[in-house]
Design a protein around this motif. Sequence first.
Motif, mmCIF file in Angstrom:
data_model
loop_
_atom_site.group_PDB
_atom_site.id
_atom_site.type_symbol
_atom_site.label_atom_id
_atom_site.label_comp_id
_atom_site.label_asym_id
_atom_site.label_seq_id
_atom_site.Cartn_x
_atom_site.Cartn_y
_atom_site.Cartn_z
ATOM 1 N N PHE A 152 17.267 2.749 16.447
ATOM 2 C CA PHE A 152 15.805 2.739 16.372
ATOM 3 C C PHE A 152 15.181 3.371 17.611
ATOM 4 O O PHE A 152 14.154 4.065 17.522
ATOM 5 C CB PHE A 152 15.298 1.308 16.207
ATOM 6 C CG PHE A 152 13.857 1.232 15.770
ATOM 7 C CD1 PHE A 152 13.521 1.401 14.435
ATOM 8 C CD2 PHE A 152 12.851 1.027 16.694
ATOM 9 C CE1 PHE A 152 12.199 1.347 14.034
ATOM 10 C CE2 PHE A 152 11.528 0.977 16.297
ATOM 11 C CZ PHE A 152 11.191 1.136 14.958
ATOM 12 N N TRP A 155 15.291 7.040 17.099
ATOM 13 C CA TRP A 155 14.308 7.461 16.104
ATOM 14 C C TRP A 155 12.914 7.549 16.730
ATOM 15 O O TRP A 155 12.160 8.492 16.488
ATOM 16 C CB TRP A 155 14.330 6.478 14.941
ATOM 17 C CG TRP A 155 13.441 6.865 13.809
ATOM 18 C CD1 TRP A 155 13.472 8.035 13.098
ATOM 19 C CD2 TRP A 155 12.380 6.101 13.263
ATOM 20 N NE1 TRP A 155 12.494 8.024 12.133
ATOM 21 C CE2 TRP A 155 11.820 6.854 12.202
ATOM 22 C CE3 TRP A 155 11.865 4.843 13.543
ATOM 23 C CZ2 TRP A 155 10.749 6.379 11.453
ATOM 24 C CZ3 TRP A 155 10.806 4.374 12.782
ATOM 25 C CH2 TRP A 155 10.261 5.147 11.752
ATOM 26 N N MET A 156 12.573 6.565 17.532
ATOM 27 C CA MET A 156 11.273 6.584 18.200
ATOM 28 C C MET A 156 11.160 7.749 19.173
ATOM 29 O O MET A 156 10.176 8.495 19.189
ATOM 30 C CB MET A 156 11.045 5.271 18.948
ATOM 31 C CG MET A 156 10.745 4.079 18.067
ATOM 32 S SD MET A 156 10.411 2.584 19.023
ATOM 33 C CE MET A 156 8.875 3.036 19.836
ATOM 34 N N TYR A 160 8.689 11.281 19.775
ATOM 35 C CA TYR A 160 7.922 11.579 20.992
ATOM 36 C C TYR A 160 8.290 12.952 21.555
ATOM 37 O O TYR A 160 7.417 13.713 21.997
ATOM 38 C CB TYR A 160 8.170 10.498 22.049
ATOM 39 C CG TYR A 160 7.278 9.303 21.911
ATOM 40 C CD1 TYR A 160 5.942 9.346 22.321
ATOM 41 C CD2 TYR A 160 7.740 8.121 21.366
ATOM 42 C CE1 TYR A 160 5.112 8.244 22.202
ATOM 43 C CE2 TYR A 160 6.918 7.017 21.238
ATOM 44 C CZ TYR A 160 5.602 7.088 21.656
ATOM 45 O OH TYR A 160 4.780 5.999 21.527
ATOM 46 N N GLY A 194 6.352 6.977 25.462
ATOM 47 C CA GLY A 194 7.392 6.705 24.475
ATOM 48 C C GLY A 194 8.563 5.958 25.072
ATOM 49 O O GLY A 194 9.136 5.063 24.435
ATOM 50 N N THR A 198 9.748 2.296 23.870
ATOM 51 C CA THR A 198 11.118 2.101 23.407
ATOM 52 C C THR A 198 11.812 1.006 24.201
ATOM 53 O O THR A 198 12.525 0.156 23.634
ATOM 54 C CB THR A 198 11.903 3.417 23.541
ATOM 55 O OG1 THR A 198 11.215 4.446 22.824
ATOM 56 C CG2 THR A 198 13.298 3.265 22.985
ATOM 57 N N ILE A 266 3.941 1.057 20.274
ATOM 58 C CA ILE A 266 5.008 0.999 19.280
ATOM 59 C C ILE A 266 4.557 1.631 17.975
ATOM 60 O O ILE A 266 5.269 2.409 17.346
ATOM 61 C CB ILE A 266 5.432 -0.467 19.050
ATOM 62 C CG1 ILE A 266 6.267 -0.945 20.234
ATOM 63 C CG2 ILE A 266 6.232 -0.597 17.768
ATOM 64 C CD1 ILE A 266 6.798 -2.338 20.062
ATOM 65 N N THR A 267 3.328 1.323 17.554
ATOM 66 C CA THR A 267 2.813 1.906 16.321
ATOM 67 C C THR A 267 2.738 3.424 16.428
ATOM 68 O O THR A 267 3.130 4.153 15.522
ATOM 69 C CB THR A 267 1.422 1.337 16.016
ATOM 70 O OG1 THR A 267 1.510 -0.085 15.971
ATOM 71 C CG2 THR A 267 0.911 1.854 14.691
ATOM 72 N N GLY A 269 4.537 5.333 18.356
ATOM 73 C CA GLY A 269 5.885 5.881 18.370
ATOM 74 C C GLY A 269 6.497 5.935 16.993
ATOM 75 O O GLY A 269 7.136 6.904 16.601
ATOM 76 N N MET A 270 6.267 4.866 16.194
ATOM 77 C CA MET A 270 6.812 4.853 14.844
ATOM 78 C C MET A 270 6.167 5.930 13.987
ATOM 79 O O MET A 270 6.834 6.618 13.217
ATOM 80 C CB MET A 270 6.583 3.472 14.227
ATOM 81 C CG MET A 270 7.368 2.367 14.894
ATOM 82 S SD MET A 270 6.967 0.750 14.254
ATOM 83 C CE MET A 270 7.634 0.896 12.611
ATOM 84 N N GLY A 273 7.494 9.322 14.983
ATOM 85 C CA GLY A 273 8.820 9.542 14.436
ATOM 86 C C GLY A 273 8.780 9.840 12.958
ATOM 87 O O GLY A 273 9.494 10.703 12.452
#
Length: 277
Positions: A152, A155-156, A160, A194, A198, A266-267, A269-270, A273
Amino acid sequence: MRTSKGARVGQYLALLGYLVFLAFPFVWLISTAFKPPRELASLHPTWIPRNPTLANFRQAFDEQPLLQAAFNSLVAALGAAVIAVLVATPMAYVMARHRTRLAKAATGWVVVSQAFPFVLVIIPLFLVLKNLRLINSLPGLVMVYVVWALPFALWMLVGYVRAVPTELEEAAAVDGAGKLRTLVSITAPLLAPGIVATALFAFISAWNEFFFALVLLKTPEKQTLPVVLTHFIGAEGVADLGPLAAAAFLATLPSLVVFAIIQKRITGGMLAGAVKS
């Protein structure tokens, strides 16, 4: 397309119901933590304690080594976060900038690995750690958390890295900057949000993790908070409800504070991705 008034009301009611569903366990936990035994045993429970008390917190600290467990959780979570970021950042850069078949296959494997259940990997991990003599040790647990957080985290970070315009790196190269200087001076500062998101994601995941800690840590002085919380449940399955709720409330606070600080990152970054992958 315009939404009718009735549809909007239905959406708001559905959202309200979902928020109540999410908040119920935490509100109940707080209420239980401050209730005396008589109110906990009442056949007519109330949301707000009539006679709030801190006795459950004192009993929780007296019966279990919560401070030692919190220290163990902190060491495991911090170690996992730092190592996961150090490993994932250069890997994510390569996967984002060099779109070869190998990089695409690695990205696909990262996505697929998220579907693996814990029980599928615990036996090989246990055997590897046993051969390395890292069973019942925090370094061994940190290794497991790093392996589990890496997909994960990658992925993040790939999202970025792809969000950083390659024109900036090309301009730095034209000005005579080498590859390493470009990465350190141009790319790394732009990746800082990022990297922070992470790291904190890995921290929260490790802080709340239970299954691996239960299997790999045997002695009480090495156990983490989620495992120690199970000690408030007796051999016959009867929970010491007040101290358990008090300890669980204290164990929840750090991750809630951290998540409140970083939830926007976090939002972002998701979403990055999801869009760039």
